[in-house]
Scaffold this active site. Structure first.
Site, PDB file in Angstrom:
ATOM      1  N   TYR A  79       0.828  -1.210   0.000  1.00  0.00           N
ATOM      2  CA  TYR A  79       0.000   0.000   0.000  1.00  0.00           C
ATOM      3  C   TYR A  79       0.863   1.260   0.000  1.00  0.00           C
ATOM      4  O   TYR A  79       0.708   2.150  -0.840  1.00  0.00           O
ATOM      5  CB  TYR A  79      -0.927  -0.029   1.231  1.00  0.00           C
ATOM      6  CG  TYR A  79      -1.815   1.195   1.357  1.00  0.00           C
ATOM      7  CD1 TYR A  79      -2.977   1.314   0.603  1.00  0.00           C
ATOM      8  CD2 TYR A  79      -1.486   2.235   2.223  1.00  0.00           C
ATOM      9  CE1 TYR A  79      -3.788   2.440   0.710  1.00  0.00           C
ATOM     10  CE2 TYR A  79      -2.293   3.355   2.343  1.00  0.00           C
ATOM     11  CZ  TYR A  79      -3.439   3.449   1.590  1.00  0.00           C
ATOM     12  OH  TYR A  79      -4.239   4.573   1.693  1.00  0.00           O
ATOM     13  N   LYS A 102       1.579   3.987  -3.068  1.00  0.00           N
ATOM     14  CA  LYS A 102       1.306   5.423  -2.848  1.00  0.00           C
ATOM     15  C   LYS A 102       2.568   6.243  -3.134  1.00  0.00           C
ATOM     16  O   LYS A 102       2.502   7.309  -3.729  1.00  0.00           O
ATOM     17  CB  LYS A 102       0.840   5.676  -1.410  1.00  0.00           C
ATOM     18  CG  LYS A 102      -0.509   5.051  -1.070  1.00  0.00           C
ATOM     19  CD  LYS A 102      -1.608   5.685  -1.868  1.00  0.00           C
ATOM     20  CE  LYS A 102      -2.959   5.100  -1.550  1.00  0.00           C
ATOM     21  NZ  LYS A 102      -3.980   5.509  -2.509  1.00  0.00           N
TER      22      LYS A 102
HETATM   23  N1  LIG Z   1     -10.411   7.872   3.645  1.00  0.00           N
HETATM   24  C1  LIG Z   1      -9.299   7.670   4.362  1.00  0.00           C
HETATM   25  O1  LIG Z   1      -9.311   7.515   5.579  1.00  0.00           O
HETATM   26  C2  LIG Z   1      -7.953   7.684   3.657  1.00  0.00           C
HETATM   27  C3  LIG Z   1      -6.783   7.751   4.425  1.00  0.00           C
HETATM   28  C4  LIG Z   1      -5.548   7.734   3.781  1.00  0.00           C
HETATM   29  C5  LIG Z   1      -5.500   7.664   2.385  1.00  0.00           C
HETATM   30  N2  LIG Z   1      -6.649   7.571   1.668  1.00  0.00           N
HETATM   31  C6  LIG Z   1      -6.554   7.448   0.198  1.00  0.00           C
HETATM   32  O2  LIG Z   1      -7.394   8.407  -0.388  1.00  0.00           O
HETATM   33  C7  LIG Z   1      -8.006   7.916  -1.590  1.00  0.00           C
HETATM   34  C8  LIG Z   1      -9.508   8.043  -1.480  1.00  0.00           C
HETATM   35  O3  LIG Z   1      -9.947   7.402  -0.305  1.00  0.00           O
HETATM   36  P1  LIG Z   1     -11.489   7.211   0.003  1.00  0.00           P
HETATM   37  O4  LIG Z   1     -11.580   6.703   1.377  1.00  0.00           O
HETATM   38  O5  LIG Z   1     -12.237   8.438  -0.390  1.00  0.00           O
HETATM   39  O6  LIG Z   1     -11.810   6.005  -1.023  1.00  0.00           O
HETATM   40  P2  LIG Z   1     -13.212   5.364  -1.389  1.00  0.00           P
HETATM   41  O7  LIG Z   1     -14.300   5.858  -0.537  1.00  0.00           O
HETATM   42  O8  LIG Z   1     -13.005   3.892  -1.469  1.00  0.00           O
HETATM   43  O9  LIG Z   1     -13.444   5.929  -2.890  1.00  0.00           O
HETATM   44  C9  LIG Z   1     -12.640   5.499  -3.934  1.00  0.00           C
HETATM   45  C10 LIG Z   1     -13.020   6.136  -5.237  1.00  0.00           C
HETATM   46  O10 LIG Z   1     -12.242   5.514  -6.284  1.00  0.00           O
HETATM   47  C11 LIG Z   1     -13.135   4.964  -7.250  1.00  0.00           C
HETATM   48  N3  LIG Z   1     -12.666   3.669  -7.761  1.00  0.00           N
HETATM   49  C12 LIG Z   1     -12.349   2.577  -7.031  1.00  0.00           C
HETATM   50  N4  LIG Z   1     -12.010   1.566  -7.844  1.00  0.00           N
HETATM   51  C13 LIG Z   1     -12.138   2.022  -9.108  1.00  0.00           C
HETATM   52  C14 LIG Z   1     -11.961   1.449 -10.393  1.00  0.00           C
HETATM   53  N5  LIG Z   1     -11.580   0.180 -10.568  1.00  0.00           N
HETATM   54  N6  LIG Z   1     -12.168   2.218 -11.478  1.00  0.00           N
HETATM   55  C15 LIG Z   1     -12.555   3.500 -11.341  1.00  0.00           C
HETATM   56  N7  LIG Z   1     -12.758   4.111 -10.153  1.00  0.00           N
HETATM   57  C16 LIG Z   1     -12.556   3.379  -9.052  1.00  0.00           C
HETATM   58  C17 LIG Z   1     -14.455   4.754  -6.551  1.00  0.00           C
HETATM   59  O11 LIG Z   1     -15.470   4.758  -7.522  1.00  0.00           O
HETATM   60  P3  LIG Z   1     -16.763   3.775  -7.384  1.00  0.00           P
HETATM   61  O12 LIG Z   1     -17.694   4.488  -6.433  1.00  0.00           O
HETATM   62  O13 LIG Z   1     -17.273   3.712  -8.761  1.00  0.00           O
HETATM   63  O14 LIG Z   1     -16.265   2.482  -6.835  1.00  0.00           O
HETATM   64  C18 LIG Z   1     -14.493   5.956  -5.614  1.00  0.00           C
HETATM   65  O15 LIG Z   1     -14.933   7.110  -6.307  1.00  0.00           O
HETATM   66  C19 LIG Z   1      -7.533   6.461  -1.704  1.00  0.00           C
HETATM   67  O16 LIG Z   1      -6.459   6.444  -2.609  1.00  0.00           O
HETATM   68  C20 LIG Z   1      -7.053   6.102  -0.315  1.00  0.00           C
HETATM   69  O17 LIG Z   1      -6.020   5.147  -0.343  1.00  0.00           O
HETATM   70  C21 LIG Z   1      -7.865   7.588   2.271  1.00  0.00           C
END
Ligand SMILES: NC(=O)c1ccc[n+]([C@@H]2O[C@H](COP(=O)([O-])OP(=O)(O)OC[C@H]3O[C@@H](n4cnc5c(N)ncnc54)[C@H](OP(=O)(O)O)[C@@H]3O)[C@@H](O)[C@H]2O)c1
Length: 326
Positions: free
Chosen positions: A135, A139
């Site tokens: 992971y 990143k």
């Molecule tokens: N939230 C946290 O606590 C956190 C902390 C540290 C880092 N991050 C990073 O921040 C980013 C966003 O996090 P999040 O929590 O907002 O993620 P999330 O809720 O899982 O949302 C992910 C987004 O990516 C899209 N996606 C996933 N798989 C896809 C695919 N195969 N093709 C096209 N689109 C796809 C999803 O679209 P669909 O709705 O169509 O699936 C959704 O819009 C990630 O990279 C994560 O690693 C998040």
């Protein structure tokens, strides 16, 4: 790029990952604050977006496996926000790498080719291309790829999930919705509370002297607020911390402060890591073996030069500054 207060925003942005936890909250903010005249969501499916007051949102559905065929979707935006991501449990190892690294890097390339000036990538705390954890390694790799694209500005956010949850509890209504740190572009820099507003003549001097700007409490507060809106406040914070450090008399306090500054701004993956070259970093670390008032001088000079060359001209062009010198 950012809108004026009360805002009919100017410019255009796109959001990748707008259906996710972070992307949804970002989109809401973008709409509510009317930061841009045009907001485009680029995703793999059409979303049913709730009627929000604010900027209308356009949607473009793309096939991420054939992203190059969708270059038009990425054309003509000033800023691109990327909150795309999946997990190994959802997509498998290859799928995770494909989404979190390859899709993001390809999108960044297309955005740049389409004229985008500023790319904002939500990465993760601990991102490190050399990590043994997939992971964090992915990143780190994607950060490197995006940085190499050549945007005028590239902002990389490294949230920690834990931090988000803590902040969410107090800052956001719905605990599952996203984050405060990605909320950019305060419409106007906050007015410095106590500092006295300068005369236009005084403020005019700041155009040619970052030193004068930073020495003036109102100037410093305005500049910090401006940098915050550009996600680069760490530079001014570091400069302020160094100024405070240099004035420290007690050797014990000085050593404590040196450690704090090092951990906060200098060390690799520090929460507010400033952008200094390897040589400067190495020299600073060497200096810290025996902290003295000049331990951070070299790094502070580098960051000063960076702000002078990069941020001051933009601050001077800002609406806020233009008002000050009227
Ligand atoms: N939230 C946290 O606590 C956190 C902390 C540290 C880092 N991050 C990073 O921040 C980013 C966003 O996090 P999040 O929590 O907002 O993620 P999330 O809720 O899982 O949302 C992910 C987004 O990516 C899209 N996606 C996933 N798989 C896809 C695919 N195969 N093709 C096209 N689109 C796809 C999803 O679209 P669909 O709705 O169509 O699936 C959704 O819009 C990630 O990279 C994560 O690693 C998040």
């Amino acid at each position: 790029m950012a809108a004026a207060s009360g805002g009919s925003g100017a410019g255009s942005c796109f959001v990748l990952g707008a259906s996710g936890a972070t992307g949804r909250a970002l989109l809401r903010e973008l709409q509510a604050r009317r930061l841009f005249a045009r907001v485009t969501v680029i995703g793999r499916r059409r979303l049913s977006l709730a009627e929000e007051s604010g900027t209308a949102v356009e949607q473009v559905v793309v096939d991420f496996e054939r992203l190059s065929e969708h270059a038009a979707a990425f054309r003509g935006h000033d800023v691109g926000f990327c909150c795309l991501g999946t997990t190994r449990s959802k997509a498998g190892t290859d799928g995770f790498v494909r989404v979190d690294r390859d899709y993001v890097a390809q999108a960044a390339e297309l955005a740049w080719a389409g004229g985008c000036k500023h790319f904002v990538l939500q990465s993760s705390q601990g991102a490190n291309e050399h990590s043994r954890f997939l992971y964090l390694r992915v990143k780190g790799e994607v950060e490197k790829l995006v940085r190499a694209v050549g945007f005028d500005r590239c902002t990389i956010l490294r949230p920690a999930a834990k931090e988000i949850k803590t902040k969410l509890g107090t800052l956001l209504q719905k605990p599952d919705s996203a984050i405060d740190f990605i909320v950019p572009y305060p419409e106007k820099p906050e007015k410095p509370a106590k500092a006295q507003k300068p005369s236009p003549e005084e403020a005019l001097q700041w155009r040619d002297s970052l030193e004068k700007l930073l020495q003036n409490p109102y100037g410093l507060a305005s500049f910090r607020s401006f940098l915050r809106s550009e996600f680069s406040e760490e530079n001014a914070e570091f400069w302020v911390a160094c100024e405070d450090y240099k004035k420290t008399k007690s050797p014990v306090k000085m050593a404590e402060k040196a450690k704090r500054i090092y951990e906060e701004f200098i060390q690799t993956e520090a929460p507010k890591e400033v952008n200094i070259d390897h040589f400067t970093k190495a020299m600073t670390m060497k200096n810290l073996v025996e902290p003295s008032p000049s331990s951070f001088d070299m790094a502070q000079k580098r960051i000063f030069a960076l702000m002078e060359k990069d941020s001051l001209p933009r601050f001077v062009r800002s609406e806020f500054y233009q008002e000050l010198i009227k």
